[in-house]
Design an enzyme around this catalytic site. Structure first.
Site, PDB file in Angstrom:
ATOM      1  N   SER A   1       0.839  -1.214   0.000  1.00 37.07           N
ATOM      2  CA  SER A   1       0.000   0.000   0.000  1.00 37.07           C
ATOM      3  C   SER A   1       0.872   1.262   0.000  1.00 37.07           C
ATOM      4  CB  SER A   1      -1.074   0.010   1.071  1.00 37.07           C
ATOM      5  OG  SER A   1      -2.084  -0.960   0.748  1.00 37.07           O
TER       6      SER A   1
ATOM      7  N   HIS B   1       3.782  14.389   5.686  1.00 35.73           N
ATOM      8  CA  HIS B   1       3.639  15.809   5.354  1.00 35.73           C
ATOM      9  C   HIS B   1       4.077  16.605   6.585  1.00 35.73           C
ATOM     10  CE1 HIS B   1       1.160  14.656   1.834  1.00 35.73           C
ATOM     11  NE2 HIS B   1       0.631  13.758   2.642  1.00 35.73           N
TER      12      HIS B   1
ATOM     13  N   CYS C   1      -0.751  -3.895   3.827  1.00 39.04           N
ATOM     14  CA  CYS C   1      -1.541  -5.114   3.718  1.00 39.04           C
ATOM     15  C   CYS C   1      -0.609  -6.317   3.845  1.00 39.04           C
ATOM     16  CB  CYS C   1      -2.242  -5.169   2.368  1.00 39.04           C
ATOM     17  SG  CYS C   1      -3.303  -3.734   2.108  1.00 39.04           S
TER      18      CYS C   1
END
Lengths: 136, 136
Positions: A79, A84, A99
């Site tokens: 995934s 940020h 996953c």
């Protein structure tokens, strides 16, 4: 480092990890004493993927200018990881979505927390799954 | 399309959007009648960023082979959008994280929901913020 929710030792957490398609950790990192630049963020993302036992497909980082923060996403076979940063608040918004039973998103998160020297971390762990039989 | 949580009309949602650094929508899309290939996913991500009034910095998509799903991330000046698909379950795991009062993450999500023809959508909306005064 203070973790508001230590998911690593929770039996419920383990149940979730083994029955969902994926685990998505949303983390707010405050008091970050080491805000990364673009190169440092790319290195952190790469190391987080490695330690999280994920297969790195691509990393893209962007700098918003001197003192204005960076953003980066690592796309994984399992995934993704995103970071940020807001240096003006010593804050980083992180998510680690992985996953597969072999992946270790908590270990990946710890690399980011340690690398940015966060003094306080708030974590929310979400189970990602379809509504198929046996799913969410 | 059924939305378990329609956040677009909630006063609390509006309060959250205007006081947090960013809004992070986690969405499970089920019953997707149109699972995108790599090109279609890149187009969806680009359109979602545009309609969400976000500035697109980079898109990276990856295909896992015939019938095995795609993954893609759009890095935005306002944060990011990600999509990971499981065609075998007609399921897509989506997240739309956008900062700034001008951005419209719900509109971006609707582009993805419509583009993948999802019959059922479960949404969780998270407020992303630092612990600065006035923050979370």
């Amino acid at each position: 480092m203070a973790l508001d929710t230590d998911v690593s030792t929770s039996p419920e957490r383990h149940m979730k990890q083994t029955s969902a398609l994926g685990i998505h950790i949303i983390a707010e990192l405050d008091g970050c004493a080491a805000m990364p630049d673009k190169d440092a963020l790319a290195s952190l993302l790469s190391n987080a993927a490695l330690v999280g036992r994920a297969q790195l497909l691509n990393i893209h980082v962007h700098g918003f200018g001197d003192g204005a923060g960076v953003a980066g996403v690592a796309l994984l076979a399992e995934s993704h990881i995103s970071v940020h940063t807001w240096p003006e608040f010593q804050y980083a918004a992180v998510d680690v979505f992985m996953c597969g039973a072999a992946a270790n998103p908590e270990a990946a998160l710890k690399i980011l927390v340690t690398g940015m020297q966060a003094s306080h971390v708030r974590v929310e762990t979400l189970r990602r799954d379809s509504q198929r039989p046996g799913g969410a």
